[in-house]
Design an enzyme around this catalytic site. Structure first.
Site, PDB file in Angstrom:
ATOM      1  N   GLN A 247     -12.788-113.913  29.867  1.00  0.00           N
ATOM      2  CA  GLN A 247     -14.080-114.444  30.320  1.00  0.00           C
ATOM      3  C   GLN A 247     -14.185-114.528  31.836  1.00  0.00           C
ATOM      4  O   GLN A 247     -15.212-114.966  32.351  1.00  0.00           O
ATOM      5  CB  GLN A 247     -14.308-115.837  29.726  1.00  0.00           C
ATOM      6  CG  GLN A 247     -14.497-115.835  28.232  1.00  0.00           C
ATOM      7  CD  GLN A 247     -15.728-115.049  27.795  1.00  0.00           C
ATOM      8  OE1 GLN A 247     -16.676-114.863  28.554  1.00  0.00           O
ATOM      9  NE2 GLN A 247     -15.714-114.575  26.570  1.00  0.00           N
TER      10      GLN A 247
ATOM     11  N   LYS B  74     -16.181-106.698  27.901  1.00  0.00           N
ATOM     12  CA  LYS B  74     -16.749-107.883  28.546  1.00  0.00           C
ATOM     13  C   LYS B  74     -16.927-107.649  30.042  1.00  0.00           C
ATOM     14  O   LYS B  74     -17.299-108.540  30.786  1.00  0.00           O
ATOM     15  CB  LYS B  74     -15.851-109.099  28.285  1.00  0.00           C
ATOM     16  CG  LYS B  74     -15.812-109.508  26.796  1.00  0.00           C
ATOM     17  CD  LYS B  74     -15.006-110.759  26.609  1.00  0.00           C
ATOM     18  CE  LYS B  74     -14.572-111.005  25.187  1.00  0.00           C
ATOM     19  NZ  LYS B  74     -15.618-111.525  24.310  1.00  0.00           N
TER      20      LYS B  74
ATOM     21  N   CYS C  35     -14.466-118.946  18.002  1.00  0.00           N
ATOM     22  CA  CYS C  35     -13.023-118.664  17.911  1.00  0.00           C
ATOM     23  C   CYS C  35     -12.195-119.668  18.702  1.00  0.00           C
ATOM     24  O   CYS C  35     -11.169-119.308  19.311  1.00  0.00           O
ATOM     25  CB  CYS C  35     -12.686-117.240  18.366  1.00  0.00           C
ATOM     26  SG  CYS C  35     -13.461-115.990  17.366  1.00  0.00           S
TER      27      CYS C  35
HETATM   28  N1  PLP Z   1     -10.032-114.579  24.963  1.00  0.00           N
HETATM   29  C1  PLP Z   1     -11.233-115.093  25.264  1.00  0.00           C
HETATM   30  C2  PLP Z   1     -11.318-116.248  26.213  1.00  0.00           C
HETATM   31  C3  PLP Z   1     -12.375-114.541  24.690  1.00  0.00           C
HETATM   32  O1  PLP Z   1     -13.573-115.044  24.979  1.00  0.00           O
HETATM   33  C4  PLP Z   1     -12.243-113.454  23.794  1.00  0.00           C
HETATM   34  C5  PLP Z   1     -13.423-112.875  23.122  1.00  0.00           C
HETATM   35  O2  PLP Z   1     -14.445-113.487  23.013  1.00  0.00           O
HETATM   36  C6  PLP Z   1     -10.961-112.951  23.532  1.00  0.00           C
HETATM   37  C7  PLP Z   1      -9.883-113.540  24.132  1.00  0.00           C
HETATM   38  C8  PLP Z   1     -10.754-111.805  22.604  1.00  0.00           C
HETATM   39  O3  PLP Z   1     -11.275-110.640  23.151  1.00  0.00           O
HETATM   40  P1  PLP Z   1     -11.297-109.280  22.277  1.00  0.00           P
HETATM   41  O4  PLP Z   1     -11.969-109.663  20.986  1.00  0.00           O
HETATM   42  O5  PLP Z   1     -12.107-108.337  23.090  1.00  0.00           O
HETATM   43  O6  PLP Z   1      -9.890-108.856  22.093  1.00  0.00           O
END
Ligand code: PLP
Length: 411
Positions: free
Chosen positions: A204, A227, A365
């Site tokens: 983030q 992102k 999550c």
């Molecule tokens: N870490 C953080 C703080 C996140 O916001 C996210 C996804 O929203 C992730 C990890 C996981 O990212 P990815 O699903 O692209 O592997």
């Protein structure tokens, strides 16, 4: 439409000109994924239309070109993170894979029963579950640093959780649910002064500005290209070269070997050692195009606009009757999480959708964090530099509809 028209960057993103259910798209879910500028789409098209070939294995022109473009993408990412060299950049699927790689390949072999892994309560599951599982498997103990009610890390408590047995510290740069920016350089200093390696989840953070891994002093830094205005499936693990070279492979197969015989296989150095099989070539190249676009756009103006927008959004959203903002740390990126008395976050999201407003609702999550805050979830508006005050006004008008539909359900 004046304010939207005045934003100098919106026109670079074709999707932002579209309509949803007959209304202009109001995209406020940038923490989940960012939209892609035309230059990234063009770069992907160009690659597939004129440059597509598998890398490394070909001696012919196209393959050499594609290999060069992939290598240049690695160098651009290294520059973006201020890594000491491109070889410190491993292309992976995303943050999730990067953290799992470090947990399995770096931390796993070092952990003994009774050793400790330090995380924080605000971690995304991607930087929580891999450590929890590893702790269960190795007999290590997961230590979890607390936060204040405002959503700020309790730094003294974090420091006090280090012990002689701490073997790794893994924490997020920016909270996806609260927007809190953690003092990662200071946290890293606390760990490194005790000889504890550090992994930072930068998922983030990267969309809001470049990161200097050498200034932070961390050992590993993970992020997802999607992102950062790039394609899906192209993420990054930064790791210090000497650590990466000493780690066993995470997956094995083609492209990561030095030599294979019936008796024995030896492996290449990092980063190839961790990129078994055909990598996401187009994804890496698209990500490099996104970084180039952001650098041209200028991070300073991006930051200034986002800060202005966050202040505006916080005031406007916070003034909706019965609404409470969750996450009010002084240092934040443009994330405004909130709950409305008596209304389930999913109902908020569903009503907003009828107005063309995209936000996310749920636990994001981060179930341990939600439990700490005593709630099941929030509605979350997350901002980017192509958002405008008009987007916020549309959100607030739609929130008025939520309040009028559900009345004072909560009393
Ligand atoms: N870490 C953080 C703080 C996140 O916001 C996210 C996804 O929203 C992730 C990890 C996981 O990212 P990815 O699903 O692209 O592997």
């Amino acid at each position: 439409m004046g304010e939207r028209k005045r934003n100098p960057w919106r026109g670079d993103f074709p999707i932002l000109g579209t309509e949803v259910k007959g209304k202009p798209l109001v995209y406020l879910d940038n923490a989940a994924t960012t939209q892609k500028p035309q230059v990234v789409l063009d770069r992907l098209f160009e690659f597939f239309a004129r440059e597509n070939a598998n890398i490394h294995r070909g001696v012919y022109y196209l393959s050499v070109q594609a290999t060069d473009a992939y290598d240049q993408a690695r160098a651009r990412v290294a520059d973006f993170l201020n890594a000491a060299m491109p070889q410190e950049i491993v292309f992976v699927r995303g943050t999730t894979e990067a953290v799992n790689l470090v947990a399995r390949s770096f931390a796993g072999p070092r952990l003994r029963p009774g050793d400790e892994i330090l995380v924080t309560i605000m971690e995304h599951h991607a930087n929580f579950v891999p450590w929890q599982l590893l702790a269960e498997e190795t007999g290590a103990v997961l230590k979890v640093a607390p936060i204040s009610d405002a959503g700020e890390l309790e730094l003294d408590a974090f420091e006090n959780l280090f012990s002689q047995r701490t073997r790794i510290a893994a924490f997020t740069h920016v909270s996806n649910s609260l927007g809190t920016i953690n003092p990662v350089a200071e946290m890293t200093r606390m760990a490194k002064s005790r000889g504890v390696p550090v992994v930072i989840d930068g998922a983030q953070a990267v969309g809001h500005g470049p990161v200097d891994v050498q200034a932070i002093g961390c050992d590993f830094y993970a992020f997802s290209g999607h992102k950062l205005f790039g394609p899906y499936g192209a993420g990054v693990l930064y790791g210090r070269k000497e650590l990466l070279d000493a780690m066993p492979p995470y997956q094995t197969g083609g492209d990561m070997i030095e030599s294979v015989s019936i008796e024995k296989t030896t492996f290449r150095e990092a980063p190839e050692r961790f990129e078994a099989g055909t990598p996401n070539i187009s994804g890496a190249i698209g990500l490099a195009a996104a970084i180039e676009y952001l650098e041209k756009t200028g991070w300073k103006s991006i930051r200034a606009h986002e800060e202005d927008l966050l202040a505006y959004a916080t005031a406007k959203i916070g003034a909706v009757p019965g609404l409470r903002i969750v996450g009010t740390a002084p240092e934040k990126v443009g994330v405004v999480s909130f709950v409305i008395d008596g209304v389930h976050p999913h109902d908020v999201g569903t009503v907003l959708d009828t107005e063309g407003v995209c936000i996310r609702a749920g636990h994001h999550c981060t179930m341990p964090l939600m439990r700490r805050l005593g709630i099941s979830g929030t509605a979350r508006a997350s901002l980017s530099f192509y958002n405008t005050k008009e987007d916020i006004d549309d959100l607030v008008t739609a929130l008025g509809k939520v309040v009028s539909i559900f009345g004072n359900a909560g009393g």
